[in-house]
Design a protein around this motif. Structure first.
Motif, PDB file in Angstrom:
ATOM      1  N   PRO A  31      21.796 -19.847  55.232  1.00  0.00           N
ATOM      2  CA  PRO A  31      21.796 -19.481  56.430  1.00  0.00           C
ATOM      3  C   PRO A  31      22.656 -18.099  56.474  1.00  0.00           C
ATOM      4  O   PRO A  31      22.564 -17.062  57.236  1.00  0.00           O
ATOM      5  CB  PRO A  31      22.407 -20.348  57.586  1.00  0.00           C
ATOM      6  N   ALA A  32      23.799 -18.130  55.683  1.00  0.00           N
ATOM      7  CA  ALA A  32      24.876 -17.015  55.894  1.00  0.00           C
ATOM      8  C   ALA A  32      24.386 -15.758  54.981  1.00  0.00           C
ATOM      9  O   ALA A  32      24.794 -14.668  55.198  1.00  0.00           O
ATOM     10  CB  ALA A  32      26.133 -17.413  55.553  1.00  0.00           C
ATOM     11  N   TYR A  33      23.729 -16.324  53.816  1.00  0.00           N
ATOM     12  CA  TYR A  33      23.505 -15.056  52.934  1.00  0.00           C
ATOM     13  C   TYR A  33      22.348 -15.415  51.946  1.00  0.00           C
ATOM     14  O   TYR A  33      22.040 -16.611  51.524  1.00  0.00           O
ATOM     15  CB  TYR A  33      24.761 -14.629  51.789  1.00  0.00           C
ATOM     16  N   THR A  34      21.909 -14.343  51.399  1.00  0.00           N
ATOM     17  CA  THR A  34      20.653 -14.773  50.379  1.00  0.00           C
ATOM     18  C   THR A  34      21.264 -13.940  49.173  1.00  0.00           C
ATOM     19  O   THR A  34      21.322 -12.738  49.211  1.00  0.00           O
ATOM     20  CB  THR A  34      19.365 -14.462  50.729  1.00  0.00           C
ATOM     21  N   LEU A  35      21.122 -14.385  47.815  1.00  0.00           N
ATOM     22  CA  LEU A  35      21.478 -13.793  46.562  1.00  0.00           C
ATOM     23  C   LEU A  35      20.437 -13.881  45.625  1.00  0.00           C
ATOM     24  O   LEU A  35      19.833 -15.185  45.471  1.00  0.00           O
ATOM     25  CB  LEU A  35      22.749 -14.328  46.363  1.00  0.00           C
ATOM     26  N   GLY A  36      19.975 -13.066  44.874  1.00  0.00           N
ATOM     27  CA  GLY A  36      18.963 -13.227  43.970  1.00  0.00           C
ATOM     28  C   GLY A  36      19.064 -12.172  42.516  1.00  0.00           C
ATOM     29  O   GLY A  36      20.073 -11.157  42.677  1.00  0.00           O
ATOM     30  N   TYR A  37      18.194 -12.610  41.762  1.00  0.00           N
ATOM     31  CA  TYR A  37      18.345 -11.801  40.530  1.00  0.00           C
ATOM     32  C   TYR A  37      16.779 -11.698  40.033  1.00  0.00           C
ATOM     33  O   TYR A  37      16.000 -12.446  39.956  1.00  0.00           O
ATOM     34  CB  TYR A  37      18.848 -12.378  39.191  1.00  0.00           C
ATOM     35  N   ASN A  38      16.365 -10.251  40.178  1.00  0.00           N
ATOM     36  CA  ASN A  38      14.958 -10.001  39.619  1.00  0.00           C
ATOM     37  C   ASN A  38      14.773  -9.034  38.584  1.00  0.00           C
ATOM     38  O   ASN A  38      13.817  -8.203  38.395  1.00  0.00           O
ATOM     39  CB  ASN A  38      14.158  -9.753  40.733  1.00  0.00           C
ATOM     40  N   GLY A  39      15.782  -9.186  37.641  1.00  0.00           N
ATOM     41  CA  GLY A  39      16.257  -7.920  36.887  1.00  0.00           C
ATOM     42  C   GLY A  39      17.078  -7.022  37.029  1.00  0.00           C
ATOM     43  O   GLY A  39      17.912  -6.500  36.468  1.00  0.00           O
TER      44      GLY A  39
END
Length: 264
Positions: free
Chosen positions: A92-100
């Motif tokens: 709910p506080a943050y979203t973190l990702g990797y797509n390259g």
């Protein structure tokens, strides 16, 4: 605060104030996995470890893994494309990702972590022993690890130069001599310093659960290490609601959200 859990995991992972293991083995084109994995390239006893956990043929057939990490404030949901190694951490506080590239959507403005460090950190710990079948790995049999009167045979894992974010990392996998289930993971940390390390940190893997066709950890426990000797348990991290799927998420699932920032 929402960062307490992140900071706890970070503290566990960086006992030596360097880096916990993380491998980014991404290519632009990902080929479909063949129906049968070539097991001949792995040491015989390590193949028995993989088999005790469900086998590489089963593991390589999955395309998506998701799991949750409990937190007093909220659970952290992690989703990983097992072939492309894209990932997404949702809270709910943050979203973190990797797509390259690594991206961060900070909903509260309170995020204090290191996104490049953290985005696949816990996946790599969680997906043991299967991530030790990745390309670019070298295996060397080592002396058994002795703990609490029991000897655990094992292998040292190193990486070819240029593989992943920290090719100088070293790992040690030790297993039950009777059941061949994984019991210990040792690792050195080199990401922040860039220099090889002789300090080995140890995680105990003794709590497994069946997820579809394979065994994955229900919890893992870091232990204190004094003068190279494994001591008492320090902290346990739990995992819940794990799901494996033979279907990949849509490309848009890992896309950078509007208002997210790219992490340099």
């Amino acid at each position: 605060m929402m960062n307490k859990f992140y900071l706890l995991v970070l503290a566990l992972a960086i006992f030596s104030c360097k880096e916990a293991p993380k491998k980014e083995m991404i290519t632009d084109t990902v080929e479909e996995v063949v129906s049968q994995v070539n097991l001949d390239k792995y040491p015989t006893e390590l193949n028995k470890v993989f088999e005790a956990h469900g086998g590489l043929n089963a593991w390589k057939g999955y395309k998506t893994l998701s799991f949750e990490m409990p937190n007093p404030e909220f659970n952290e949901m992690q989703t990983i494309d097992l072939h492309k190694r894209f990932d997404k951490i949702s809270t709910p506080a943050y979203t973190l990702g990797y797509n390259g590239e690594v991206w961060l959507l900070d909903n509260t403005g309170d995020y204090e972590g290191k996104p490049k460090f953290y985005h696949n950190l816990m996946f790599y710990f969680y997906a043991m022993p299967f991530v030790l079948s990745d390309e670019g790995i070298k295996y060397e049999e080592v002396d058994a690890l002795a703990y609490d009167g029991v000897s655990y045979p094992g292998y040292k894992i190193t990486y070819n130069s240029g593989v992943g974010a920290s090719s100088t990392d070293e790992y040690y996998i030790h297993y039950d001599a009777k059941t061949f289930e994984m019991r210990w993971l040792g690792y050195t940390m080199t990401y922040f310093s860039g220099e090889p390390s002789t300090k080995v940190n140890w995680i105990n893997y003794a709590d497994w659960v069946k997820v579809d066709e394979v065994l994955l950890p229900k919890s893992i426990t870091w232990h204190k290490v004094e003068e190279g000797e494994i001591k008492d348990a320090a902290k346990t991290v739990n995992f819940e609601n794990a799901i494996l799927s033979t279907e990949a998420k849509s490309k848009g699932f890992y896309s950078t959200p509007e208002n997210a920032v790219m992490v340099e």
